[in-house]
Design an enzyme around this catalytic site. Structure first.
Site, PDB file in Angstrom:
ATOM      1  N   GLU A 256       0.834  -1.201   0.000  1.00 12.16           N
ATOM      2  CA  GLU A 256       0.000   0.000   0.000  1.00 12.16           C
ATOM      3  C   GLU A 256       0.871   1.255   0.000  1.00 12.16           C
ATOM      4  O   GLU A 256       0.579   2.225  -0.709  1.00 12.16           O
ATOM      5  CB  GLU A 256      -0.932   0.005   1.216  1.00 12.16           C
ATOM      6  N   ARG A 282       2.083  31.592 -20.575  1.00 11.01           N
ATOM      7  CA  ARG A 282       1.627  32.812 -19.904  1.00 11.01           C
ATOM      8  C   ARG A 282       2.625  33.952 -20.114  1.00 11.01           C
ATOM      9  O   ARG A 282       3.818  33.797 -19.830  1.00 11.01           O
ATOM     10  CB  ARG A 282       1.451  32.537 -18.413  1.00 11.01           C
ATOM     11  N   GLN A 293      13.564  33.586 -13.463  1.00 14.09           N
ATOM     12  CA  GLN A 293      14.382  32.635 -12.718  1.00 14.09           C
ATOM     13  C   GLN A 293      13.631  32.042 -11.521  1.00 14.09           C
ATOM     14  O   GLN A 293      13.744  30.839 -11.239  1.00 14.09           O
ATOM     15  CB  GLN A 293      15.660  33.321 -12.232  1.00 14.09           C
TER      16      GLN A 293
END
Length: 398
Positions: A256, A282, A293
């Site tokens: 799991e 964008r 940066q």
């Protein structure tokens, strides 16, 4: 088409590189998601808090539900293929990835500890996707310390077991066909893990009731309370040995953790790819924000975190598949991957700015969904406590 950030990393010489069969499986899952669970549909189902029966059926038709079971039981593959499936699903419909983590627990428990009758009644149906599984372990007063804090009890009465109690934070209980219920059958003596037994019971057994909880995330898979009011089951409902149920779960819980880590990586990868594409497109101040940066460093750090966690998951899965001891590696993988997912999705939300706040864009869903893996299947602080003892040999912290 999303930019495959991690595909830029040369893995041909990687000793843990995926086999051609695993790469084919990964490509197949991506194709299924694109056709059956595209972004808009996944967001719509998330808003409606509805399980994706269409995707579940398609995965079942392709044999995905049978991965991890022995070939003699009709299964194929192992934990490595399971992790591949979970990762790919988490990069898209994350709720289905979590459903598969639970499902693969059921496959492991029934395959390893189920009686011939259990297998005849349930395992084939689980592997074909005709039945859904839910694992009832956590309780209102016991999650991390479940063995010691367990209050759900089972008493043997005239050859039958009578179960009373309450479980909570149980995934998929509203649509489960079969429960694996963990209950205390003897008082705690030397060790809390003794005196705990697993029971298999159909979800429609009289005395079982389910209440769905309103959760902040994972809306495509129900999270529930399950109540047991004088639920009576026969001796044959016992999975494995009486009083030894918790010990039998240890191997399953290792797997799991590996699958939870794989899911964290998948969601983080999906979020990173979306954020990179957004940053390239964008425009601000006459250029793409991906040229800034500060944005680049966040995205690069996210890629570093994902790939670091991916190495731990691959190592843990390889050890587990080879029959080795993977508890330390699986614990490390779970912490690294879940925290990478939180970092990447948090940075993704901030890079997207106002766009990330829109429910029409998947970033907010990844941001919400990955929070689950920081405390499930075990809280990261507790995992660190365990690693302090088992990995570093430090005094026990709990």
């Amino acid at each position: 088409m999303a930019l495959e950030v991690t595909d830029a990393i040369g893995r041909n010489a990687d000793p843990l590189a995926e086999s051609p069969e695993q790469l084919e499986l990964r490509a197949m899952i991506r194709s299924v998601i694109e056709a059956a669970a595209p972004v808009d549909r996944t967001l719509e189902l998330d808003d409606r808090e509805e399980f994706d029966e269409v995707l579940h059926k398609r995965l079942a038709e392709l044999g995905i539900m049978s991965i991890g079971a022995p070939e003699s039981d009709g299964g194929m593959g192992d934990i490595r293929e399971q992790a591949t499936v979970v990762e790919e699903l988490a990069a898209g419909p994350t709720s289905m990835a979590i459903n598969m983590v639970v499902h693969y627990m059921g496959v492991e428990v029934f395959s390893s500890h189920g009686s011939p009758a259990h297998k005849a009644q349930w395992l084939g149906r689980l592997l074909s996707g005709d039945a859904k599984f839910s694992f009832a372990l956590s309780e209102p007063g016991a999650g991390t310390d479940i063995a010691r804090g367990m209050r759900t009890s089972a008493r043997n009465v005239d050859g039958s077991w009578v179960i009373n109690g309450q479980k909570t934070w149980i995934s998929g209980a509203t649509h489960a066909d079969v429960f694996l219920v963990v209950a205390r059958t003897a008082p705690i003596q030397r060790s809390a893990v003794e005196g705990v037994t697993m029971f298999v019971m159909p979800a429609d057994t009289p005395g079982i009731s389910v209440r769905e909880l309103p959760t902040v995330a994972v809306h495509g898979l129900s999270t529930c309370e399950v109540f047991f009011d004088n639920v009576t089951v026969p001796e044959s409902a016992v999975m494995g040995e009486v009083h030894q149920g918790f010990r039998m779960l240890f191997g399953t819980l290792n797997r799991e953790r590996i699958n939870a880590a794989a899911g964290s990586i998948g969601a983080a990868r999906g979020a990173l790819e979306y954020a990179v594409n957004y940053a390239n497109e964008r425009q601000a101040f006459g250029r793409s924000i991906g040229a800034f940066q500060a944005v680049q460093h966040r995205l690069v750090d996210g890629a570093l975190a994902i790939e670091s966690a991916r190495g731990l998951v691959a190592r843990a899965a390889a050890v587990e598949a080879a029959g080795g001891r993977a508890d330390i590696l699986s614990s490390m993988a779970k912490v690294a991957a879940s925290e990478a997912a939180v970092k990447v999705t948090t940075d993704g939300m901030e890079i997207l700015g106002g766009a990330g706040f829109s429910r029409e864009i998947p970033m907010q869903r990844w941001f919400r969904d990955v929070r689950l893996w920081v405390f499930a299947p075990l809280a990261n602080d507790m995992v660190r406590n365990n690693l302090g003892t088992t990995l570093l040999g430090l005094p026990k912290a709990f």
